[in-house]
Design an enzyme around this catalytic site. Structure first.
Site, PDB file in Angstrom:
ATOM      1  N   GLY A 181      -0.844  -3.204  -6.300  1.00 20.82           N
ATOM      2  CA  GLY A 181      -1.167  -2.071  -5.429  1.00 20.82           C
ATOM      3  C   GLY A 181      -2.585  -1.560  -5.375  1.00 20.82           C
ATOM      4  N   GLY A 183      -5.399  -3.108  -4.514  1.00 15.95           N
ATOM      5  CA  GLY A 183      -6.297  -3.883  -3.648  1.00 15.95           C
ATOM      6  C   GLY A 183      -6.769  -3.120  -2.427  1.00 15.95           C
ATOM      7  CB  CYS A 186      -3.089  -3.821  -1.455  1.00 15.85           C
ATOM      8  SG  CYS A 186      -1.525  -3.456  -2.200  1.00 15.85           S
TER       9      CYS A 186
HETATM   10  P1  5GP Z   1      -9.705  -6.028  -3.825  1.00 12.05           P
HETATM   11  O1  5GP Z   1     -10.710  -6.668  -4.709  1.00 12.05           O
HETATM   12  O2  5GP Z   1      -9.954  -6.314  -2.381  1.00 12.05           O
HETATM   13  O3  5GP Z   1      -9.508  -4.575  -4.108  1.00 12.05           O
HETATM   14  O4  5GP Z   1      -8.290  -6.700  -4.202  1.00 12.05           O
HETATM   15  C1  5GP Z   1      -8.066  -8.072  -4.075  1.00 12.05           C
HETATM   16  C2  5GP Z   1      -6.622  -8.368  -4.454  1.00 12.05           C
HETATM   17  O5  5GP Z   1      -5.715  -7.683  -3.579  1.00 12.05           O
HETATM   18  C3  5GP Z   1      -6.192  -9.809  -4.325  1.00 12.05           C
HETATM   19  O6  5GP Z   1      -6.660 -10.629  -5.343  1.00 12.05           O
HETATM   20  C4  5GP Z   1      -4.685  -9.680  -4.311  1.00 12.05           C
HETATM   21  O7  5GP Z   1      -4.136  -9.559  -5.604  1.00 12.05           O
HETATM   22  C5  5GP Z   1      -4.464  -8.369  -3.595  1.00 12.05           C
HETATM   23  N1  5GP Z   1      -4.045  -8.587  -2.204  1.00 12.05           N
HETATM   24  C6  5GP Z   1      -4.604  -9.410  -1.282  1.00 12.05           C
HETATM   25  N2  5GP Z   1      -3.942  -9.336  -0.110  1.00 12.05           N
HETATM   26  C7  5GP Z   1      -2.936  -8.454  -0.294  1.00 12.05           C
HETATM   27  C8  5GP Z   1      -1.890  -7.968   0.544  1.00 12.05           C
HETATM   28  O8  5GP Z   1      -1.772  -8.294   1.719  1.00 12.05           O
HETATM   29  N3  5GP Z   1      -1.032  -7.097  -0.032  1.00 12.05           N
HETATM   30  C9  5GP Z   1      -1.118  -6.715  -1.332  1.00 12.05           C
HETATM   31  N4  5GP Z   1      -0.206  -5.896  -1.822  1.00 12.05           N
HETATM   32  N5  5GP Z   1      -2.122  -7.121  -2.138  1.00 12.05           N
HETATM   33  C10 5GP Z   1      -3.001  -7.993  -1.623  1.00 12.05           C
END
Ligand code: 5GP
Length: 346
Positions: A181, A183, A186
Site C-alpha cells: 500500500g 506505492g 498504488c
Molecule cells: P513507489 O516507489 O512508486 O512508491 O512504489 C513502487 C512499488 O509500488 C512497486 O515496486 C510495487 O510494489 C508497487 N506497485 C506498483 N504498481 C502497483 C499497483 O498498481 N498497485 C499496488 N497496490 N502497488 C503497486
C-alpha cells in the site's frame, strides 16, 4: 475483531537525529554493501537500491545505467523471450549481478520463467511478485521455484509482517519484498483498507528476516532521497523505487506533450491502464488497485541517481556512518509532526 494499540509509523512520521561524527566529507562514505544470500549462497556486492519491476521503470535501458553504479533493476515481466535474448547477447556478463527476471504465480508465468531461464541461463536473480503475498498458493509457488532453480537468488513478496517473512524465507526465498500500500501509484489502501505504514513494516520485517539470515527489500513509498535513508536506517537491506525513477529517458511509458510541457506516462501494475495493456482489461471480479499518472519529463536518470546517492551519503555523515552497513546501528528516529518547510513549494 481486535485492535493493535501501538502506533505504526511511516516515513513522514519520523526524522533521523544527527549524531557526533568524525567524518569530514560525504566522499568518505561508502554505499556499497556485501551480502551472501541465504539459499543461493551467492555473494553480492553493490549499492542496494533497485528499480521496481514495473514496465514504466524496470526496463533494460534503466538496468544499463543503474548497473554502472552497481545498482539493481528488477526487470518487468512483460518482455518477450526474444527481447531477453537480444538483451543478453548485447550486454556484458557482469550486468547479470544487477538484474532479475520477474514473474507472477500463474501457470503461464512459470512456463515463461522457465523459457527465459533456459534461453538466458546467465540470469542469477528471480523476482516472484504478487500484490498479496499472504496466500498459500504463493508460498507453494516459491517452494516450487526454489526446487527447480536451487542456485538462483529468489526475491519474493509482497508482505508486511514478520511471520510471513519467516514463512517465505523457509519456503526458499532469499530476499523478501516488504510493502503493501505505500506505492506512489498504488490504491490498495483506498480500495481495500489494507496496508501497513512502511517504516514499521521495515523495522518488524527486517528483524524477522535477519533472525533467519535473510534480507528484506523495502518496496514502495519513497518520495525523496531522505526516505531511502530512513528505510535503510530502519533496517532495510535493499530499497526498491518506482516513482522516483519514473519520467526519465530510460523509463518506459509514452512521452506526452501538453501545453508545451513534456510528461511521461507512469502507472501501477494493477491499474486499469496496465491491465488493458497486458491482460486485455480488468477482470469482472476484481477492482484495479493502481492509478495512472503523468509525471514531468526529467531527462537522463543519471542526474536523479546522483541526487539520491548524494542524499544518502549526506545522511551517513550526519550520523557518523562511514559505510551504509553502519547506518541502522547509528540511527535514532525521532517521532515528529512536521517535515520540510513547504512555503515555496505550494
Ligand atoms: P513507489 O516507489 O512508486 O512508491 O512504489 C513502487 C512499488 O509500488 C512497486 O515496486 C510495487 O510494489 C508497487 N506497485 C506498483 N504498481 C502497483 C499497483 O498498481 N498497485 C499496488 N497496490 N502497488 C503497486
Amino acid at each position: 475483531m481486535r485492535i493493535e494499540q501501538d502506533i505504526k509509523l511511516g516515513f513522514k512520521d519520523v526524522m533521523i537525529r544527527p549524531k557526533r561524527s568524525t567524518l569530514k566529507s560525504r566522499s568518505e562514505v561508502s554505499l556499497v554493501r556485501e551480502f551472501t544470500f541465504l539459499h543461493s549462497k551467492f555473494s553480492w556486492s553493490g549499492i542496494p537500491i533497485m528499480a521496481a519491476n514495473m514496465d514504466t521503470v524496470g526496463t533494460f535501458e534503466m538496468s544499463k545505467v543503474l548497473s554502472k553504479h552497481q545498482m539493481f533493476t528488477a526487470i518487468h515481466k512483460h518482455y518477450l523471450i526474444e527481447e531477453w535474448k537480444f538483451f543478453a547477447d548485447n550486454s556484458n556478463e557482469s550486468i547479470f549481478d544487477y538484474v532479475s527476471v520477474s514473474t507472477g504465480i500463474g501457470k503461464s508465468d512459470l512456463k515463461k520463467l522457465e523459457q527465459v531461464l533456459e534461453q538466458v541461463p546467465q540470469l542469477k536473480f528471480i523476482c516472484i511478485d504478487v500484490a498479496n503475498g499472504y496466500s498459500e498458493h504463493f508460498v507453494d509457488f516459491v517452494k516450487k521455484v526454489r526446487e527447480k532453480f536451487p542456485s538462483k537468488t529468489i526475491m519474493a513478496g509482497n508482505v508486511v509482517t514478520g511471520e510471513m517473512v519467516e514463512e517465505l524465507l523457509l519456503a526458499g526465498a532469499d530476499l523478501i519484498k516488504v510493502g503493501i500500500g505505500p506505492g506512489s501509484v498504488c490504491t490498495t489502501r483506498i480500495k481495500t483498507g489494507v496496508g501497513y505504514p512502511q517504516l514499521s513494516a521495515i523495522i518488524e520485517c527486517a528483524d524477522a528476516a535477519h533472525g533467519l539470515g535473510g534480507q528484506i527489500i523495502s518496496d514502495g513509498g519513497c518520495a525523496v532521497p531522505g526516505d531511502l535513508s530512513k528505510a535503510f536506517g530502519a533496517g532495510a537491506d535493499f530499497v526498491m523505487l518506482g516513482g522516483m525513477l519514473a519520467g526519465h529517458d530510460e523509463s518506459g511509458g509514452e512521452q506526452i506533450e501538453v501545453n508545451g510541457n513534456t510528461y511521461k506516462e507512469f502507472y501501477g501494475m494493477s491499474s486499469k491502464t496496465a491491465m488493458d495493456k497486458h491482460q486485455g482489461g480488468v477482470a469482472d471480479y476484481r477492482a484495479s488497485e493502481g492509478k495512472a499518472v503523468r509525471v514531468p519529463y526529467r531527462g537522463a536518470v543519471e542526474e536523479t541517481i546522483k541526487d539520491i546517492l548524494g542524499g544518502i551519503r549526506s545522511t551517513c555523515t550526519y550520523v557518523g556512518a562511514k559505510r551504509l552497513k553502519e547506518l541502522t546501528k547509528r540511527t535514532t528516529f525521532i517521532q515528529v509532526s512536521e517535515q520540510e518547510n513547504r512555503i515555496y513549494t505550494e
